[in-house]
Design an enzyme around this catalytic site. Sequence first.
Site, short mmCIF file in Angstrom:
data_model
loop_
_atom_site.label_atom_id
_atom_site.label_comp_id
_atom_site.label_asym_id
_atom_site.label_seq_id
_atom_site.Cartn_x
_atom_site.Cartn_y
_atom_site.Cartn_z
N LYS C 79 -20.56 -44.26 -62.84
CA LYS C 79 -20.22 -43.11 -64.07
C LYS C 79 -21.07 -43.25 -65.17
O LYS C 79 -21.03 -44.15 -65.81
CB LYS C 79 -18.79 -42.95 -64.15
CG LYS C 79 -18.30 -41.74 -65.07
CD LYS C 79 -17.04 -41.80 -65.26
CE LYS C 79 -16.59 -40.34 -65.88
NZ LYS C 79 -15.12 -40.39 -66.50
N SER C 154 -12.98 -35.95 -65.10
CA SER C 154 -14.26 -35.91 -65.53
C SER C 154 -15.31 -36.69 -64.63
O SER C 154 -16.46 -36.59 -64.69
CB SER C 154 -14.29 -36.74 -66.70
OG SER C 154 -13.96 -37.98 -66.67
N SER C 178 -8.85 -38.68 -64.52
CA SER C 178 -10.34 -38.58 -64.19
C SER C 178 -10.94 -39.16 -63.18
O SER C 178 -12.13 -39.06 -62.91
CB SER C 178 -11.00 -38.70 -65.53
OG SER C 178 -11.18 -37.59 -66.64
#
Lengths: 470, 97, 486
Positions: C79, C154, C178
């Site tokens: 990420k 997210s 997330s």
Amino acid sequence: MTDHSGWEVVIGMEVHVQPTTRTKMFCSCAIAPLNAAPNTHTCPVCLGLPGVLPVINKAAVEACLKTAVALDCEIPRHTKFDRKNYMYPDLPKGYQISQYDLPMSHDGHLDVGEQRVRIRRVHLEEDTGKLVHAGDKLHKAWESFVDLNRAGVPLMEIVSEPDIRSAEEARDYAMALRTLLRTVGASEADMEKGQLRAEPNISVRRAGSTELGVKTELKNINSFRNLYRAIDFEVQRQIEALESGHGVVQETRGWSDAEQRTFSQRTKEFAEDYRYFPEPDLPPLELDPAWIEELRRSLPELPEARRRRLVAQYGLPTADASLIAAERELADLFEGAVRAGADAKPAANWIIGEVAPGGIVPTITQLADVVKLVSSGSITRDQGREVLAESIRSQRSAAEVVAERGFAQVSDESELEAIVREVIADNSKAAADYRAGKKQALGALMADLKKRAPQANPSITNRLLQKLLG
Amino acid sequence: MPLSRDQVRHVALLARLGLEPGDEDFYAEQLSGILRHIDRLQELNTDAIPPTAQVVEVAATLRDDEPRPCLTQEEALANAPAAVGGRFRVPSIQEDA
Amino acid sequence: MSDPTHLTISELRHLLDERELSAQELLGLHLERIEAADSDVKAYLRLTSTKAAEQAQAADRALRDGSAGPLAGIPMAVKDVLCVKGVETTAGSQILKGFKPPYTGTAVQRLFDAGAVMLGVTNCDEFAMGSSTENSGYFPTHNPWGLDRVPGGSSGGSAAAVAAGEATFSLGSDTGGSIRQPAALCGVIGMKPTYGRVSRYGLIAFASSLDQIGPFTRSVEDCALVLQTMAGHDPLDSTCADRPNDVTRGLHDGVDKMRLGVPREYFEVEGMEPGVRLAIQKALNTLESAGAELVDVRLPHTDYGLAAYYIIAPAECSSNLARFDGVRYGMSEQDAQNITEAYMKTRRKGFGAEVRRRVMLGTYALSSGYYDAYYLKAQKVRTLIKQDFDAAFAGCDAIVSGTSPTVAFPIGSKTQDPLSMYLCDVLTLGGNLAGLPGISVPCGMSDGLPVGLQVLAPQWREDIALRVARAYELAADMRVEVALVD
Ligand SMILES: [Mg+2]
Ligand SMILES: [Zn+2]
């Protein structure tokens, strides 16, 4: 010293001190020397890069606790760090890690001579970086440049209650604090090197009034002398402002060394709101009472206690004792010399008269030997000075220097009597004048004697002369 | 409680967030909406409840005072938008320049 | 041999050990898959092919000389909030465009040391603020199960990459859900560890007291392995606990005689879709038939969790994001009369709407006069929510519920109403407020879209959450399918 009649001065001191550590407060960067090239002592942590986290430096905590103990502060079981939020180019993270409602210690005091100044709190935080400005003056600068070598350097903030009543008291407080910090080994506390920064909060009020006046805070003061001058100037400025009916504005003012005056530093800090909140990257810090007891026990004798002891134990005058106790090095030298056989009073006089002003400190033996040689009369005071200086310079014992310079005084009466007779014979006129009552004629005889026998013990030759002339 | 435009301006200044045309209304309207939901917290009596800043029990670990290698000046400045003479360059720090 | 881009870590380990496949071949297959699928999915912000080639080569060497780590040659996606030395890392934000960290974070470094091969950096909501990856400062990511749908967020890019066969496993960060919510919406496994289990050093902070790094995988066993590899004490993170790293303990012991708590409140939340409720109910029945005892538990302050979260997280983020000032890195408006103007221009331009909204909210909640009413109040409610879970765990070993009230929703359907987007996290953010480990496992479909089952365990009991998840995987004969194969 300006006249403040009719007014009372109220001063509280905020002092930032850099504890003696090898690394920064929250990262393992070495503390940069003053002459280091910009941004050569940084890492992702003190640069405030994305994703980094602080880790507390144990040595900084220990220095702060030592100071707290020495200031007789209360030390809680738990302390924590908080974020003080404001954006400024010398503050990489956009917040300073400091301590807000649970400081490392609180409610202590520092005795300055006979006067007690209460300490409100001592806490740990981190320093900011350094800004340099294009253009000579800040207000002309159109751009600035940031060096982060100092960013993250540990700082102890020592806040006093407003117990100080004059510029000299403020200066003495700061000096006493420096001595204390050096004594416990918490900091070098060198003002010129920025290791000790004193920021007085000053207000004045009509004598007898009980509520506080509007205060101003003074910054960038770089010596004890300027601390005194800045406060003295600011007090007078405030009194004039009040007497002329203009009043005092609460503000931060800078001290201009060049102009010897304070000036307003209103950088339009609009609605300053630091939004303190607990630093989520640092769990609360447990302060083990055993650790603190350990520090308390290992603490050396503090300057104020030592001053009292020097008076009591050696019968030194208070003034002398204060002077010697003010520097741990001098106090150790004094007591060492006495232990080595020197008499207390002359030893103190030599330290105050010769060592303290000169700045170069002899070894205990060097001083003790010289003091003993002079007291015993085997060398003169002037020779003693020379011997002390030379033995410090060449790192030799006083005895060696005395021998080399042939300083050892001749005190043998018969030997001296022979010389004295010669002198009288060769200066018959002066001798006659003396006998005729011209006492000053003795000077000429003494001078000639000194020429012929510089090592002659003056007190003996003097006695002999008068005897043989009488 | 809804947010006034003055509050929006004040908070934006604290947060150093520029305001462009329409922003004040945008924030005033949207933040007020969120705060309307958040205000349900006031229903709870929390007088006797201690705050939780950190939810996991961990005692802070202290680091030994041992220096580690720093970044070089080049590495420190590598991402800098503007650097001069080994320093980061910023516009005048004087507010009313 | 079935398509290696569909396999789990343990299956690939076997092929690699047996020399049926080399790490470099495996890398090549993934780059092909990314080439084919990512123009639709848009999971990746940037590929790190050169780094990957080096790591794959090293992995093959290690596999030959027998020094291979547990993840040797396994393709991983990271990420965009995790700093990797020399690799552009932007937290999905324009304000960090071009930023290359001079260091690698602890969790990622441990995976590198174990032999993992980094394929690239995955898309996410800007600074991890969002539940759909639509707040990315670059472009939205699409759900492999329905390209018009969001992947959740997210960590949407990391979830989508594993779901689309573009990586064997990936890393995300979870502040309010997330990891778990996008795992649920993309039909993969995702886990948020106990706060303090994995070092946050190198994780670009959103809300420091809530953030944790965690894995996305295709099997519970893989999840345990990746977590085990990156977990454990780190001297660079004072909030990372120094305690035994025993997350894989009893992984296969099953749920027989285990008491699983079912919180009524988590089934009555606003906007809970019937299809989701049904799938969860089925999953609970499966666990029951596997020997677990389902017990009612209460989480009475559930309705206040969102409100507390939306004070605490923005307050911390308003401070964490103050460092993005255009001085040392990132976007910078140098053309300004003074520093304040430069700050305001840079930050207005560099931050997206959601980030600015939260920075404003958090600044307001901390500002003088409002601290007690908002921030302090929220911290006290956080205590109540923690106490709710403590009480609940007194009566059960783990808590089971849905991960998200809804399946993947259409792109653009919630962007106008922040609150509706925030509600995506009602079932997950409690775990962050209480610091609990939580895992999401796929438990069937609703309207052709994946549904996730969430298992929450007491602090430091990842082993329990994983054990329950593994038991469900087994009992339901659940296998993570790779989407978007034609
Ligand atoms: Mg301070
Ligand atoms: Zn550093």
